[in-house]
Design a protein around this motif. Structure first.
Motif, PDB file in Angstrom:
ATOM      1  N   GLU A  37      63.348  49.467  24.436  1.00 58.01           N
ATOM      2  CA  GLU A  37      63.319  48.531  25.573  1.00 58.01           C
ATOM      3  C   GLU A  37      63.051  49.286  26.879  1.00 58.01           C
ATOM      4  O   GLU A  37      62.306  48.826  27.730  1.00 58.01           O
ATOM      5  CB  GLU A  37      64.627  47.738  25.689  1.00 58.01           C
ATOM      6  CG  GLU A  37      64.998  46.909  24.463  1.00 58.01           C
ATOM      7  CD  GLU A  37      64.076  45.727  24.180  1.00 58.01           C
ATOM      8  OE1 GLU A  37      62.926  45.708  24.635  1.00 58.01           O
ATOM      9  OE2 GLU A  37      64.527  44.807  23.460  1.00 58.01           O
ATOM     10  N   GLU A  80      65.038  37.467  21.970  1.00 55.39           N
ATOM     11  CA  GLU A  80      63.973  38.272  21.352  1.00 55.39           C
ATOM     12  C   GLU A  80      62.931  37.375  20.689  1.00 55.39           C
ATOM     13  O   GLU A  80      61.727  37.625  20.792  1.00 55.39           O
ATOM     14  CB  GLU A  80      64.555  39.225  20.302  1.00 55.39           C
ATOM     15  CG  GLU A  80      65.491  40.283  20.842  1.00 55.39           C
ATOM     16  CD  GLU A  80      64.790  41.406  21.605  1.00 55.39           C
ATOM     17  OE1 GLU A  80      63.556  41.405  21.678  1.00 55.39           O
ATOM     18  OE2 GLU A  80      65.503  42.261  22.138  1.00 55.39           O
ATOM     19  N   GLU A 116      59.379  43.072  19.630  1.00 57.66           N
ATOM     20  CA  GLU A 116      60.472  42.115  19.896  1.00 57.66           C
ATOM     21  C   GLU A 116      60.796  41.301  18.642  1.00 57.66           C
ATOM     22  O   GLU A 116      61.959  40.963  18.407  1.00 57.66           O
ATOM     23  CB  GLU A 116      60.164  41.185  21.084  1.00 57.66           C
ATOM     24  CG  GLU A 116      59.600  41.822  22.351  1.00 57.66           C
ATOM     25  CD  GLU A 116      60.439  42.920  23.018  1.00 57.66           C
ATOM     26  OE1 GLU A 116      61.484  43.333  22.475  1.00 57.66           O
ATOM     27  OE2 GLU A 116      60.016  43.386  24.089  1.00 57.66           O
ATOM     28  N   HIS A 159      63.158  43.350  16.819  1.00 57.09           N
ATOM     29  CA  HIS A 159      64.505  43.302  17.413  1.00 57.09           C
ATOM     30  C   HIS A 159      65.213  42.008  17.023  1.00 57.09           C
ATOM     31  O   HIS A 159      66.413  41.994  16.780  1.00 57.09           O
ATOM     32  CB  HIS A 159      64.437  43.408  18.940  1.00 57.09           C
ATOM     33  CG  HIS A 159      63.823  44.694  19.414  1.00 57.09           C
ATOM     34  ND1 HIS A 159      63.294  44.856  20.666  1.00 57.09           N
ATOM     35  CD2 HIS A 159      63.644  45.886  18.773  1.00 57.09           C
ATOM     36  CE1 HIS A 159      62.828  46.085  20.803  1.00 57.09           C
ATOM     37  NE2 HIS A 159      63.019  46.718  19.650  1.00 57.09           N
TER      38      HIS A 159
HETATM   39 FE   FE2 Z   1      63.445  43.449  22.431  1.00 53.64          FE
END
Ligand code: FE2
Ligand code: FE2
Length: 198
Positions: A67, A122, A152, A155
């Motif tokens: 990030e 996310e 993302e 994530h």
């Molecule tokens: Fe992320």
């Protein structure tokens, strides 16, 4: 790639958003930079709050670095275009999601709520990066957003898996479905603004 279904989202983004975003790239890049900053700091605070949760610490430590790397890369894109980071804006989308969190003294439930909140943000971010990567004219940004979409979406899976690590799967599933409905309702009522990533 991740479809809306695999991300779980119940409502696609307003199709007008991507055009508005493209016309207001400076504002979108600034807001995006703050989103990346916030994503890194949320992961750090989870690691700080739950040092005894080995899998959480192990999974989220590299996510902090990713990030922060995204933040640096957005800054670079901004610098190329002569755009400067201004003051932080109110993130209505995230504030509204936070209001949906169950208020409970049960710390296990609180952890699940936090992890699912991160998973939702996310998932929505991955969906927005997909839209940008498919529709924006700028070739270097197109490529950048495509990479971010993949990152993302990864994530999103990390957070769901962590929620399932510390809470029974059926409980996670039930709350996740509820959360998706709440998120769709928030998205439906959120004004499409030219200066917001969400
Ligand atoms: Fe992320
Ligand atoms: Fe990111």
């Amino acid at each position: 790639m991740q479809s809306l279904t695999t991300l779980g989202l119940k409502l696609p983004s307003d199709p007008r958003w991507v055009n508005i975003a493209e016309m207001n790239l400076a504002d979108i890049l600034i807001d995006h930079a703050f989103c990346e900053q916030k994503a890194a700091s949320s992961c750090i605070s989870l690691i700080v709050r739950y040092p005894d949760k080995e899998k959480l610490v192990e999974t989220l430590t590299p996510v902090v670095a990713e990030e922060w790397g995204h933040f640096q890369r957005v800054l670079k894109e901004m610098r190329k275009r002569g755009i400067k980071l201004t003051h932080k804006r109110k993130d209505e989308y995230v504030e509204k999601l936070q209001n949906c969190l169950q208020k409970t003294g049960d710390y296990k439930v609180r952890l699940m709520e936090q992890l699912l909140l991160c998973a939702l943000i996310e998932a929505r971010s991955a969906e927005r990066f997909k839209l940008l990567s498919e529709n924006i004219a700028d070739e270097s940004l197109k490529k950048f957003y495509h990479e971010l979409m993949i990152s993302e979406a990864g994530h999103y899976r990390n957070f769901i898996e962590l929620a399932e690590e510390y809470t029974p799967k059926e409980m996670v599933r039930k709350r996740w479905l509820e959360f998706l409905e709440q998120e769709a309702e928030i998205m439906k009522n959120l004004e499409v603004r030219k200066d917001r990533f969400h």
